[in-house]
Write a protein that holds these residues in place. Sequence first.
Motif, short mmCIF file in Angstrom:
data_model
loop_
_atom_site.label_atom_id
_atom_site.label_comp_id
_atom_site.label_asym_id
_atom_site.label_seq_id
_atom_site.Cartn_x
_atom_site.Cartn_y
_atom_site.Cartn_z
N GLU A 280 -6.82 13.75 14.02
CA GLU A 280 -7.65 13.70 12.81
C GLU A 280 -6.90 14.20 11.57
O GLU A 280 -7.39 14.11 10.47
CB GLU A 280 -8.94 14.51 13.01
CG GLU A 280 -8.76 16.03 13.14
CD GLU A 280 -8.48 16.49 14.57
OE1 GLU A 280 -8.05 15.64 15.37
OE2 GLU A 280 -8.68 17.68 14.87
N ASP A 281 -5.69 14.75 11.77
CA ASP A 281 -4.94 15.31 10.65
C ASP A 281 -3.96 14.31 10.03
O ASP A 281 -3.18 14.64 9.15
CB ASP A 281 -4.16 16.56 11.09
CG ASP A 281 -5.09 17.72 11.38
OD1 ASP A 281 -6.22 17.69 10.87
OD2 ASP A 281 -4.68 18.64 12.12
N VAL A 282 -3.97 13.10 10.57
CA VAL A 282 -3.04 12.08 10.05
C VAL A 282 -3.84 11.13 9.15
O VAL A 282 -4.90 10.66 9.53
CB VAL A 282 -2.39 11.30 11.21
CG1 VAL A 282 -1.41 10.28 10.66
CG2 VAL A 282 -1.71 12.25 12.18
N ASP A 283 -3.33 10.91 7.94
CA ASP A 283 -4.02 9.99 7.03
C ASP A 283 -3.34 8.63 7.05
O ASP A 283 -2.11 8.53 7.08
CB ASP A 283 -3.96 10.54 5.60
CG ASP A 283 -4.70 11.87 5.50
OD1 ASP A 283 -5.74 12.00 6.18
OD2 ASP A 283 -4.22 12.78 4.79
N VAL A 284 -4.18 7.60 7.02
CA VAL A 284 -3.66 6.24 6.98
C VAL A 284 -3.51 5.85 5.50
O VAL A 284 -4.46 5.98 4.73
CB VAL A 284 -4.61 5.27 7.70
CG1 VAL A 284 -4.10 3.84 7.58
CG2 VAL A 284 -4.75 5.67 9.16
N VAL A 285 -2.32 5.44 5.13
CA VAL A 285 -2.06 5.07 3.73
C VAL A 285 -1.30 3.74 3.70
O VAL A 285 -0.81 3.29 4.74
CB VAL A 285 -1.21 6.16 3.02
CG1 VAL A 285 -2.00 7.45 2.87
CG2 VAL A 285 0.09 6.41 3.76
#
Lengths: 379, 278
Positions: A280-285
């Motif tokens: 949950e700490d990884v952001d999709v960009v």
Amino acid sequence: MNQDVLIKLSGITKAFDGETVLDNMDLEIHDKEFVTLLGPSGCGKTTTLRIIGGFETPDAGDVFFDGERINDVPAYKRQVNTVFQRYALFPHLNVYDNVAFGLRLSHVPKAEIETRVKEMLEMTGLRGFEARKPSTLSGGQQQRVAIARALVNQPRVLLLDEPLGALDLKLRKDMQNELKRIQHATGITFIYVTHDQEEALSMSDTVVVMSRGKIQQIGTPTDIYNEPVNAFVADFIGESNILDGIMIADKQAKFAGQTFVCVDGGFEPNEPVDIVIRPEDVDVVPVEKGMLAGKVSSVTFKGDYYEIIVDIRGFKWMIETSDYVAPETTIGLSIDPDAIHVMKKSEYSGMFGDYSTFSEEMDHLSDPDAGQGAEEAAE
Amino acid sequence: MKKKLSLLERMAAVPHIVWIALFIVGPMLFVLYFAFTDKNNQFSFSNIGQLGNYSHIFLLSVLFALIATAVCLLIGYPLAYFMARSKPSTQRILMILLMLPMWVSLLIRTYSLLVLLDNGGLINSLLKAMGRKEPLKIIGTGFAVVLGMIYDFLPYMVLPIYTSISKLDNRYLEAAADLGCTPVGTIFRVVLPLTVPGILSGVTMVFVPSISTFYISQKLGGGKMELIGDTIERQFKQATANAYHVGAALSLVMMILILISTLIMNKISDGDEGGVLV
């Protein structure tokens, strides 16, 4: 929380048929604390509980209760009560007599027994069940009788051995809240054994993570989740991407072919480490803005989020995101410095692979010992 | 899951049914018939009317059987408990020792007791050697008869109790200790109540052969201790026209006695969880 040490285990070792179950274990349990012993089956958590309860004698080491050594005190003289794994309600006694069993033995006056039993049945929602035999009750009701039977004696410590293991999910959630409430109301120290990490995190003041007869980590649920000490804890508690990395310098970690800014320090220059990043700490960009880029290999709808598996340089990451991404597209990923958790290498390093073979069905079976066995076989 | 049995499967029970009909139900009907007819084969209550003459024998039989059963229970329960709680290797040895006498016929076992207790027997020879002039009279007393019953039937008490104690889940004992129950207290509060089915089986298996025995009382009673089994045997041996009918009536009463005691046992075990009477 009161800081008085109520139970102290020091150097406890126990073996069954030559197989070491507890290996030189030290543990302090404070008064009025809700402590959970958490670990996979065979980690020694139940044996620890049984040693405190007086059902097993340690091969080496001492058990202290309120400062007094109790190694040789038999179970029936200890000020602890147990809620057994499969309840162990006396089948020949009805609910009332089961609950009154301990009070009658300690020669409590009859009138007081009656008030206390009624009170306890009230508290556990069992009013009206007094005359029923245990065999006529549902699993949840039997569970509550077992809790009432133990608590009515007002023990200093209540031991609970996987008490909710046999209940279905809904009931288990209810009982978790119930137990938490009872612990709060009575101020009794709870020592709770479970293999269910979610249960441990949501109920406890302190979680003791165990593996192979040793304590891996002791801490609050937040500590355990956010700051796992090694790959075992990181893998056992929640979902984790565990990568090989190198600490180039303080606050500089290199993994997945890139150097990242992180918040950890205190390692040797270029020390090999394990890196944990929670899904949950990884952001999709967008790809051009990402620190890393990878190809989405699967997307699973989970209700309030999507669980996606992303292939980054051959390593499959698990990522939780609220926005849909299509499989087979390439996405960029961004990781905040404080989402990167750096751990020293341990005997568990490299034992937990990526999510390439991940499936929901296999998840609850994940057992580090089995993993190790497979690894050894492969070598 | 009730499946209709095929013809072949139903056929499998036929030999047993024929056996029961010929050798159990048939003879019982004969007993009933003889009990309610006189020597002219006319319906009559005269046999039943005569039963009053035998009431003291009935009472003595019931009394002896009760004493033997009670003593067997008192000796057998602790033995069974010890066996069930000891190491597997010890259990095997004790089991062999317990079963050993049962490899020998009941008649021979009773005879061996006679040899032991007789006026010229082993015990009296020993006593004589120690200076006692008059032999100690054991044979011919109620003591000898009850002793014989205990000696012959004790294994039947121990085995079912042993089975039910060894099946007892250790968790119940731990739960009792956890709640502050001493080891001795646990035996009375948990082990005994949970092994009632075993006790009832044992009691039935000792009481029934004790009340119907005729051999033990003949050999060890020295002809002075007549039990109901002896009376019945004598009636049939006499083979006079009338004795047959009285014997049948006596047998009927004994069957009813056994039936009643079995029903009482079942009643008690029904009150318990999962109580089964073997």
